[in-house]
Design a protein around this motif. Sequence first.
Motif, PDB file in Angstrom:
ATOM      1  N   ALA A 115      82.460 -41.162  35.893  1.00 16.34           N
ATOM      2  CA  ALA A 115      81.701 -42.040  36.804  1.00 16.34           C
ATOM      3  C   ALA A 115      81.404 -41.342  38.137  1.00 16.34           C
ATOM      4  O   ALA A 115      81.578 -41.920  39.212  1.00 16.34           O
ATOM      5  N   SER A 116      80.960 -40.088  38.069  1.00 20.66           N
ATOM      6  CA  SER A 116      80.642 -39.339  39.292  1.00 20.66           C
ATOM      7  C   SER A 116      79.516 -40.002  40.079  1.00 20.66           C
ATOM      8  O   SER A 116      78.571 -40.558  39.503  1.00 20.66           O
ATOM      9  N   ARG A 117      79.630 -39.910  41.403  1.00 25.70           N
ATOM     10  CA  ARG A 117      78.616 -40.471  42.287  1.00 25.70           C
ATOM     11  C   ARG A 117      77.469 -39.499  42.507  1.00 25.70           C
ATOM     12  O   ARG A 117      76.332 -39.902  42.764  1.00 25.70           O
ATOM     13  N   ALA A 118      77.768 -38.198  42.462  1.00 30.46           N
ATOM     14  CA  ALA A 118      76.770 -37.156  42.718  1.00 30.46           C
ATOM     15  C   ALA A 118      77.401 -35.825  42.326  1.00 30.46           C
ATOM     16  O   ALA A 118      78.601 -35.748  42.049  1.00 30.46           O
ATOM     17  N   THR A 119      76.573 -34.775  42.305  1.00 38.06           N
ATOM     18  CA  THR A 119      77.076 -33.430  42.053  1.00 38.06           C
ATOM     19  C   THR A 119      76.862 -32.578  43.295  1.00 38.06           C
ATOM     20  O   THR A 119      75.742 -32.490  43.806  1.00 38.06           O
ATOM     21  N   VAL A 120      77.922 -31.960  43.782  1.00 36.98           N
ATOM     22  CA  VAL A 120      77.839 -31.067  44.935  1.00 36.98           C
ATOM     23  C   VAL A 120      77.791 -29.630  44.421  1.00 36.98           C
ATOM     24  O   VAL A 120      78.691 -29.182  43.704  1.00 36.98           O
ATOM     25  N   LEU A 121      76.733 -28.911  44.758  1.00 36.72           N
ATOM     26  CA  LEU A 121      76.560 -27.526  44.329  1.00 36.72           C
ATOM     27  C   LEU A 121      76.990 -26.615  45.470  1.00 36.72           C
ATOM     28  O   LEU A 121      76.298 -26.495  46.479  1.00 36.72           O
ATOM     29  N   PHE A 122      78.153 -25.981  45.328  1.00 40.09           N
ATOM     30  CA  PHE A 122      78.660 -25.048  46.328  1.00 40.09           C
ATOM     31  C   PHE A 122      78.032 -23.674  46.096  1.00 40.09           C
ATOM     32  O   PHE A 122      78.107 -23.130  44.995  1.00 40.09           O
ATOM     33  N   VAL A 123      77.453 -23.105  47.149  1.00 45.20           N
ATOM     34  CA  VAL A 123      76.704 -21.861  47.024  1.00 45.20           C
ATOM     35  C   VAL A 123      77.469 -20.708  47.668  1.00 45.20           C
ATOM     36  O   VAL A 123      77.867 -20.786  48.834  1.00 45.20           O
ATOM     37  N   HIS A 124      77.647 -19.618  46.901  1.00 42.59           N
ATOM     38  CA  HIS A 124      78.348 -18.430  47.404  1.00 42.59           C
ATOM     39  C   HIS A 124      77.583 -17.172  47.029  1.00 42.59           C
ATOM     40  O   HIS A 124      76.604 -17.229  46.299  1.00 42.59           O
ATOM     41  N   GLY A 125      78.063 -16.040  47.545  1.00 41.50           N
ATOM     42  CA  GLY A 125      77.471 -14.781  47.116  1.00 41.50           C
ATOM     43  C   GLY A 125      77.419 -13.691  48.152  1.00 41.50           C
ATOM     44  O   GLY A 125      77.568 -12.516  47.824  1.00 41.50           O
ATOM     45  N   VAL A 126      77.180 -14.031  49.417  1.00 46.85           N
ATOM     46  CA  VAL A 126      76.993 -12.979  50.418  1.00 46.85           C
ATOM     47  C   VAL A 126      78.329 -12.475  50.954  1.00 46.85           C
ATOM     48  O   VAL A 126      78.615 -11.280  50.903  1.00 46.85           O
ATOM     49  N   HIS A 127      79.169 -13.356  51.464  1.00 52.32           N
ATOM     50  CA  HIS A 127      80.442 -12.933  52.028  1.00 52.32           C
ATOM     51  C   HIS A 127      81.651 -13.487  51.285  1.00 52.32           C
ATOM     52  O   HIS A 127      82.754 -13.002  51.449  1.00 52.32           O
ATOM     53  N   THR A 128      81.454 -14.539  50.503  1.00 52.43           N
ATOM     54  CA  THR A 128      82.572 -15.143  49.783  1.00 52.43           C
ATOM     55  C   THR A 128      82.178 -15.395  48.338  1.00 52.43           C
ATOM     56  O   THR A 128      80.987 -15.412  47.996  1.00 52.43           O
ATOM     57  N   SER A 129      83.168 -15.609  47.493  1.00 53.26           N
ATOM     58  CA  SER A 129      82.914 -15.961  46.109  1.00 53.26           C
ATOM     59  C   SER A 129      83.278 -17.427  45.896  1.00 53.26           C
ATOM     60  O   SER A 129      83.821 -18.090  46.776  1.00 53.26           O
ATOM     61  N   ARG A 130      82.986 -17.899  44.712  1.00 54.68           N
ATOM     62  CA  ARG A 130      83.286 -19.303  44.398  1.00 54.68           C
ATOM     63  C   ARG A 130      84.783 -19.571  44.349  1.00 54.68           C
ATOM     64  O   ARG A 130      85.204 -20.727  44.315  1.00 54.68           O
ATOM     65  N   HIS A 131      85.594 -18.501  44.330  1.00 56.45           N
ATOM     66  CA  HIS A 131      87.048 -18.659  44.314  1.00 56.45           C
ATOM     67  C   HIS A 131      87.633 -18.805  45.718  1.00 56.45           C
ATOM     68  O   HIS A 131      88.852 -18.839  45.884  1.00 56.45           O
ATOM     69  N   ASN A 132      86.764 -18.886  46.717  1.00 57.35           N
ATOM     70  CA  ASN A 132      87.194 -19.042  48.099  1.00 57.35           C
ATOM     71  C   ASN A 132      88.116 -20.266  48.232  1.00 57.35           C
ATOM     72  O   ASN A 132      87.754 -21.372  47.820  1.00 57.35           O
ATOM     73  N   PRO A 133      89.335 -20.112  48.801  1.00 61.30           N
ATOM     74  CA  PRO A 133      90.266 -21.242  48.929  1.00 61.30           C
ATOM     75  C   PRO A 133      89.681 -22.426  49.682  1.00 61.30           C
ATOM     76  O   PRO A 133      90.004 -23.585  49.371  1.00 61.30           O
TER      77      PRO A 133
END
Length: 220
Positions: free
Chosen positions: A27-45
Amino acid sequence: MISMISEMVSVPADRLTLSGDFVVPDASRATVLFVHGVHTSRHNPATQSVAAELHRAGFGTLAMDLFSETEGRRPEAMGERRVDIDMLGRRLIAAVDWLKAQPDTRTLPVILFAAGAEAAAALTAAAALPDEVSAVVSWAGQPELADAVLERIRVPVLFVEGGEDPEDLRSSRRTAERITGPHAVREVPGASHRLQEPGALDRAAAVIEEWFTEVRRPAP
């Protein structure tokens, strides 16, 4: 306990394959797309911490890198002035298209969430996809790098800055004034530019959730 789908996915974009971590609570309300690539990766804490708070609030997330594993974080991408914002924007558009093709997220609003130079890519994608992107959150970002598209943005945009960083607050306010769609600048009290202080990320997540609830509320 919240039930959710969680998997690593591959997103085709710009003749490449981009990696992402896809989480969809029931029952998600929305999807948040986190964008990475230049200085950090998606594994950023920091991303993982904010994503966990959003999952508890009923938001799905896709955290992804805009550079493929074969490209890596290329040296020429490390200086913000040399980042190809249009290229990153194209890849982000492909990621939005991918979300809109998935059975669990195709009907959900998409919120773009980015920091640094990636915030400019998010604004570029929002200008190109006013019907697919519901909102943009620039978190300690560099939205001024999207100078060419600011006046074309119609979706709601939130700028989140640490309250202890007055220079970035002023910069975000100047940028926000050029956006003709709904916009807001919110500060996280007691936090610096990267929101690294204890509890700052939790407060930032609460600010984002509150703002998104406001912009999604039907007009009287």
